[in-house]
Design a protein around this motif. Structure first.
Motif, PDB file in Angstrom:
ATOM      1  N   VAL A   1     103.586  10.383  17.124  1.00 35.57           N
ATOM      2  CA  VAL A   1     102.420   9.618  16.754  1.00 35.57           C
ATOM      3  C   VAL A   1     102.543   8.019  16.574  1.00 35.57           C
ATOM      4  CG1 VAL A   1     100.689   9.654  14.699  1.00 35.57           C
ATOM      5  CG2 VAL A   1     101.533  11.793  15.714  1.00 35.57           C
ATOM      6  N   CYS A   2     103.992   7.795  16.045  1.00 34.44           N
ATOM      7  CA  CYS A   2     104.080   6.286  15.705  1.00 34.44           C
ATOM      8  C   CYS A   2     103.759   5.584  16.994  1.00 34.44           C
ATOM      9  CB  CYS A   2     105.301   6.310  14.749  1.00 34.44           C
ATOM     10  SG  CYS A   2     105.343   6.905  13.241  1.00 34.44           S
ATOM     11  N   ARG A   3     104.487   6.124  17.808  1.00 31.58           N
ATOM     12  CA  ARG A   3     104.648   5.230  19.003  1.00 31.58           C
ATOM     13  C   ARG A   3     103.198   5.647  19.885  1.00 31.58           C
ATOM     14  NH1 ARG A   3     109.879   8.128  19.537  1.00 31.58           N
ATOM     15  NH2 ARG A   3     111.487   6.687  19.347  1.00 31.58           N
ATOM     16  N   ARG A   4     102.648   6.269  20.041  1.00 30.82           N
ATOM     17  CA  ARG A   4     101.208   6.474  20.515  1.00 30.82           C
ATOM     18  C   ARG A   4     100.182   5.603  19.654  1.00 30.82           C
ATOM     19  NH1 ARG A   4     100.067  11.322  19.869  1.00 30.82           N
ATOM     20  NH2 ARG A   4      98.421  11.115  18.209  1.00 30.82           N
ATOM     21  N   ALA A   5     100.128   5.557  18.436  1.00 29.48           N
ATOM     22  CA  ALA A   5      99.451   4.728  17.760  1.00 29.48           C
ATOM     23  C   ALA A   5      99.738   3.283  17.323  1.00 29.48           C
ATOM     24  CB  ALA A   5      98.838   5.442  16.708  1.00 29.48           C
ATOM     25  N   SER A   6     100.920   3.109  17.806  1.00 30.81           N
ATOM     26  CA  SER A   6     101.486   1.996  17.171  1.00 30.81           C
ATOM     27  C   SER A   6     101.490   1.592  15.831  1.00 30.81           C
ATOM     28  CB  SER A   6     100.949   0.499  18.094  1.00 30.81           C
ATOM     29  OG  SER A   6     101.339   0.701  19.320  1.00 30.81           O
ATOM     30  N   VAL A   7     102.178   2.544  15.165  1.00 31.56           N
ATOM     31  CA  VAL A   7     101.869   2.434  13.818  1.00 31.56           C
ATOM     32  C   VAL A   7     103.351   2.654  13.033  1.00 31.56           C
ATOM     33  CG1 VAL A   7      99.488   2.924  13.234  1.00 31.56           C
ATOM     34  CG2 VAL A   7     101.178   4.694  13.256  1.00 31.56           C
ATOM     35  N   LEU A   8     103.739   2.444  11.638  1.00 35.27           N
ATOM     36  CA  LEU A   8     104.974   3.022  10.990  1.00 35.27           C
ATOM     37  C   LEU A   8     104.587   3.069   9.516  1.00 35.27           C
ATOM     38  CD1 LEU A   8     107.931   3.711  11.384  1.00 35.27           C
ATOM     39  CD2 LEU A   8     108.483   1.391  10.786  1.00 35.27           C
ATOM     40  N   PRO A   9     104.790   4.197   8.804  1.00 33.96           N
ATOM     41  CA  PRO A   9     104.556   4.429   7.498  1.00 33.96           C
ATOM     42  C   PRO A   9     105.756   3.643   7.012  1.00 33.96           C
ATOM     43  CG  PRO A   9     104.302   6.487   8.508  1.00 33.96           C
ATOM     44  CD  PRO A   9     104.667   5.512   9.764  1.00 33.96           C
ATOM     45  N   ILE A  10     105.641   2.996   5.772  1.00 34.70           N
ATOM     46  CA  ILE A  10     106.731   2.272   5.196  1.00 34.70           C
ATOM     47  C   ILE A  10     106.957   2.596   4.005  1.00 34.70           C
ATOM     48  CG2 ILE A  10     106.696   0.424   7.030  1.00 34.70           C
ATOM     49  CD1 ILE A  10     105.287  -1.410   4.981  1.00 34.70           C
ATOM     50  N   ALA A  11     105.982   2.935   3.185  1.00 33.59           N
ATOM     51  CA  ALA A  11     106.145   3.209   1.648  1.00 33.59           C
ATOM     52  C   ALA A  11     104.860   3.988   1.026  1.00 33.59           C
ATOM     53  CB  ALA A  11     106.064   1.696   0.888  1.00 33.59           C
ATOM     54  N   PHE A  12     105.130   4.310  -0.130  1.00 28.69           N
ATOM     55  CA  PHE A  12     104.158   5.188  -0.843  1.00 28.69           C
ATOM     56  C   PHE A  12     103.675   4.017  -2.025  1.00 28.69           C
ATOM     57  CE2 PHE A  12     106.983   8.583   0.545  1.00 28.69           C
ATOM     58  CZ  PHE A  12     106.052   9.272   1.194  1.00 28.69           C
ATOM     59  N   GLU A  13     102.159   4.105  -2.110  1.00 30.12           N
ATOM     60  CA  GLU A  13     101.507   3.266  -3.100  1.00 30.12           C
ATOM     61  C   GLU A  13     100.337   3.898  -3.928  1.00 30.12           C
ATOM     62  OE1 GLU A  13      99.402  -0.909  -2.577  1.00 30.12           O
ATOM     63  OE2 GLU A  13     101.483  -1.000  -2.441  1.00 30.12           O
ATOM     64  N   ASP A  14     100.402   4.235  -5.216  1.00 32.02           N
ATOM     65  CA  ASP A  14      99.628   4.684  -5.722  1.00 32.02           C
ATOM     66  C   ASP A  14      98.808   5.944  -5.227  1.00 32.02           C
ATOM     67  OD1 ASP A  14      99.657   2.755  -7.658  1.00 32.02           O
ATOM     68  OD2 ASP A  14      98.107   1.602  -6.585  1.00 32.02           O
ATOM     69  N   GLY A  15      99.680   6.893  -4.692  1.00 26.88           N
ATOM     70  CA  GLY A  15      99.197   8.226  -4.314  1.00 26.88           C
ATOM     71  C   GLY A  15      98.829   7.714  -2.608  1.00 26.88           C
ATOM     72  N   ARG A  16      98.927   6.706  -2.065  1.00 25.63           N
ATOM     73  CA  ARG A  16      98.512   6.512  -0.606  1.00 25.63           C
ATOM     74  C   ARG A  16      99.753   6.022   0.144  1.00 25.63           C
ATOM     75  NH1 ARG A  16      93.165   4.666   0.321  1.00 25.63           N
ATOM     76  NH2 ARG A  16      91.744   4.796  -1.382  1.00 25.63           N
ATOM     77  N   LEU A  17      99.691   6.425   1.462  1.00 24.89           N
ATOM     78  CA  LEU A  17     100.468   6.125   2.344  1.00 24.89           C
ATOM     79  C   LEU A  17     100.597   4.795   2.917  1.00 24.89           C
ATOM     80  CD1 LEU A  17     103.162   7.208   3.763  1.00 24.89           C
ATOM     81  CD2 LEU A  17     101.646   7.910   5.656  1.00 24.89           C
ATOM     82  N   VAL A  18     101.405   3.801   2.811  1.00 24.51           N
ATOM     83  CA  VAL A  18     101.224   2.381   3.159  1.00 24.51           C
ATOM     84  C   VAL A  18     101.845   2.471   4.733  1.00 24.51           C
ATOM     85  CG1 VAL A  18     102.036  -0.235   3.059  1.00 24.51           C
ATOM     86  CG2 VAL A  18     101.775   1.447   0.792  1.00 24.51           C
ATOM     87  N   VAL A  19     100.942   2.000   5.684  1.00 24.18           N
ATOM     88  CA  VAL A  19     101.211   1.926   7.084  1.00 24.18           C
ATOM     89  C   VAL A  19     101.132   0.644   7.571  1.00 24.18           C
ATOM     90  CG1 VAL A  19     100.299   2.890   9.453  1.00 24.18           C
ATOM     91  CG2 VAL A  19     100.259   4.284   7.228  1.00 24.18           C
ATOM     92  N   ALA A  20     102.195   0.217   8.187  1.00 27.36           N
ATOM     93  CA  ALA A  20     102.128  -1.128   9.315  1.00 27.36           C
ATOM     94  C   ALA A  20     101.698  -0.950  10.417  1.00 27.36           C
ATOM     95  CB  ALA A  20     103.878  -1.437   9.152  1.00 27.36           C
ATOM     96  N   MET A  21     100.751  -1.839  10.679  1.00 30.97           N
ATOM     97  CA  MET A  21      99.978  -1.956  11.703  1.00 30.97           C
ATOM     98  C   MET A  21      99.785  -3.347  12.414  1.00 30.97           C
ATOM     99  SD  MET A  21      96.708   0.617  10.992  1.00 30.97           S
ATOM    100  CE  MET A  21      96.253   0.861  12.717  1.00 30.97           C
ATOM    101  N   VAL A  22      99.599  -3.487  13.704  1.00 34.55           N
ATOM    102  CA  VAL A  22      99.459  -4.898  14.462  1.00 34.55           C
ATOM    103  C   VAL A  22      97.781  -5.123  14.139  1.00 34.55           C
ATOM    104  CG1 VAL A  22      99.293  -5.952  16.576  1.00 34.55           C
ATOM    105  CG2 VAL A  22     101.280  -4.765  16.028  1.00 34.55           C
TER     106      VAL A  22
END
Length: 573
Positions: free
Chosen positions: A79-100
């Protein structure tokens, strides 16, 4: 919403005149800025920071960010490769996702569905994201697990390799596939699988330097080698003599070819796989890193309708890349281009490529004779190895064909004497040869961490730069006119040295560039060749007529901040 162009203008990265390019739609604005990135007006980093500011989102440099591996594990690698994303942290119950592109709602939905969590996004640079995805979704752990499994089944490893040729789930098959895919991901040029007394060592050649990546018990060696032989259509029963083959693998939706060489050693068979990856080569002349003067000389040669051009250098010096890039530049529908290669390294559309087959009697010489009857305009000959091939190639160049080929010599002037030593008449060599390009590959300094080199006493190294020479990859980048050849450090030119950071795996280098010596065959050099002059005499005449030696070319690229003094000394004598 403020446009990307306006943000870049406010930060002084674009002139105010660029505001005229902004149109009413966000899509047109982004397309205009993307065009500026491709043209080199602004960098990907500046583009990413402007996009973060426009979307009012944080910008993150992943190389220095403490990525949470538990967050990474929330979303599968596919999924990370297909969507070009990478989860990098948790913050206030949310998943922080790095994207272009944080505006890609489909990618955000894919992550939300895979992680079963609400998502917040941050903006990153494209190259940072791809490197991080490769780094955090590597196959190292799986390789270790597989090697342990294979050790337990070592007695059946070879049989398994043969019986499960089409079973991608078999451990031996997965082990080999992972080795290859990881090497392609790491942009390696070669994979070395080397048997020892107690274990098997796997090394990747990255940027011209070998790095040990994996060790596995020697008990699995026969199974791994048998699997590679099956994939390469080699004889698995033959273990006493060298074998050469070729195989193709699928990686991230594209086909990558590998050239395979098997060599018997005292501890078993060593395998070297050369990765022939079209995606790593831009096939543009600017990608050859020729200085302007050298490029002009080379361009004059390859745009002629006939004649012979030789590219010389040791194995792995980028000769094939130079030839294919040249072929790409001159190939067009109105001319007939035929190549004879062993093996065919890169498949090119619109080019007729012939594979040498010695078992069937199709040698370089036989193939070359045949294709000259097939009405070629341009002939690419993979390598001149013997007198017969050299003679036919030279005769072809003298009868209205443009011939491109390679030869193994240390420098450009030596190509003339090498052909004469093969038994070719000197007057034929002088008449046929138009240009010789000698080259080496040096590691390119990492732009993120390179630092000024404070050495001042460089006279003993002969560190001088001629007044010259723009850089054809970017004609706006020129070395100042220094007058006669001088030490550029005395004129205020800054030279750089490697430092090392997480971006370049602490090596200080990232990627490679060519160092060249382009010799045009003038009337004077032709006369010397006919007189059987030595390569030293031919070299002196070439330098007198303006040839830039490889050492001088290397110093020019040091002065441009592209590589280091130590790297030039490593690759050029």
């Amino acid at each position: 919403m403020t446009s990307l162009t306006e943000i870049l203008i406010v930060h002084g990265l674009l002139p105010i005149e660029e505001l005229d390019t902004v149109r009413s739609s966000d899509r047109a604005d982004e397309a205009a800025v993307r065009t500026m990135v491709e043209a080199g007006t602004i960098s990907e980093l500046q583009f990413a920071k402007a996009r973060a500011e426009q979307k009012n989102l944080p910008f993150v440099e992943l190389l220095d960010y403490p990525v949470d591996r538990l967050a990474v594990a929330k979303v599968p690698a596919a999924v990370c490769r297909r969507a070009s994303v990478l989860p990098i942290a948790f913050e206030d119950g949310r998943l922080v996702v790095a994207m272009v592109n944080p505006g890609d709602v489909f990618a955000v939905d894919d992550v939300r569905e895979a992680a079963h969590m609400r998502v917040t996004t941050v903006v990153v640079e494209p190259s940072d994201l791809q490197a991080a995805i490769a780094r955090y979704h590597r196959a190292d752990n799986e390789l270790i697990d597989l090697s342990t499994t294979l050790t337990a089944d070592s007695e059946e490893a070879e049989d398994t390799a043969a019986q499960t040729e089409t079973d991608d789930a078999a451990p031996i098959v997965r082990f080999v596939n992972l080795l290859v895919s990881q090497a392609i991901q790491d942009k390696a040029s070669d994979i070395h699988i080397e048997p020892g007394e107690h274990d098997v060592r796997v090394r990747y050649r990255i940027d011209g330097v070998l790095h040990e990546m994996q060790r596995a018990p020697s008990t699995i060696a026969s199974g791994v080698i048998s699997r590679i032989k099956i994939m390469s259509d080699l004889d698995i029963a033959e273990r006493r003599k060298p074998q050469d083959g070729r195989m193709s693998v699928h990686h991230n939706g594209r086909t990558v070819d590998l050239r395979v060489a098997v060599l018997p050693t005292v501890w078993g068979e060593k395998v070297v796989l050369r990765i022939l990856d079209n995606a790593t080569s831009s096939m543009k002349m600017s990608g050859l890193n020729l200085l302007t003067d050298n490029f002009n000389e080379f361009e004059m040669a390859y745009t002629k309708p006939y004649g012979m051009i030789l590219v010389t250098g040791p194995t792995g010096s980028g000769k094939s890349t130079t030839l294919y890039t040249t072929l790409h530049a001159i190939s067009r529908p109105e001319i007939n281009v035929i190549t004879v290669e062993d093996p065919v390294e890169y498949r090119m559309e619109g080019v007729n490529q012939v594979q040498v087959n010695r078992k069937a009697g199709l040698t370089f010489a036989v193939a070359l004779r045949s294709i000259l009857r097939a009405d070629p305009d341009v002939v690419l000959l993979g390598e001149i190895r013997d007198q017969e091939t050299a003679k036919i190639a030279i005769e072809a160049s003298l009868t209205g064909h443009l011939v491109l080929s390679t030869l193994h010599t240390n420098d450009a002037p030596s190509a003339m004497t090498r052909l004469i030593e093969m038994g070719i008449e000197p007057f034929l060599v002088g008449s046929a040869l138009d240009c010789v390009v000698a080259q080496r590959l040096a590691r390119r300094l990492c732009d993120r961490c390179k630092a000024p080199d404070d050495r001042t006493d460089l006279a003993h190294l002969g560190f001088v730069v001629k007044p010259t020479v723009g850089y054809v990859a970017n004609r706006d980048t020129v070395i100042p006119d220094l007058g006669p050849a001088v030490d550029p450090t005395t004129t205020g030119t800054i030279i750089y040295k490697p430092v090392g950071c997480s971006s370049c795996s602490k090596t200080g280098y990232r990627g490679r560039l060519g160092i060249h010596e382009v010799m045009t065959v003038s009337e004077e050099i032709e006369r010397l060749t006919v007189a059987r002059a030595s390569s030293a005499q031919i070299g002196a005449a070439a330098r007198k007529q303006g040839m830039v030696t490889m050492r001088e070319d290397g110093w020019a690229k040091v002065a441009l901040g592209l590589t280091s003094i130590d790297e030039v000394l490593r690759v050029v004598s």
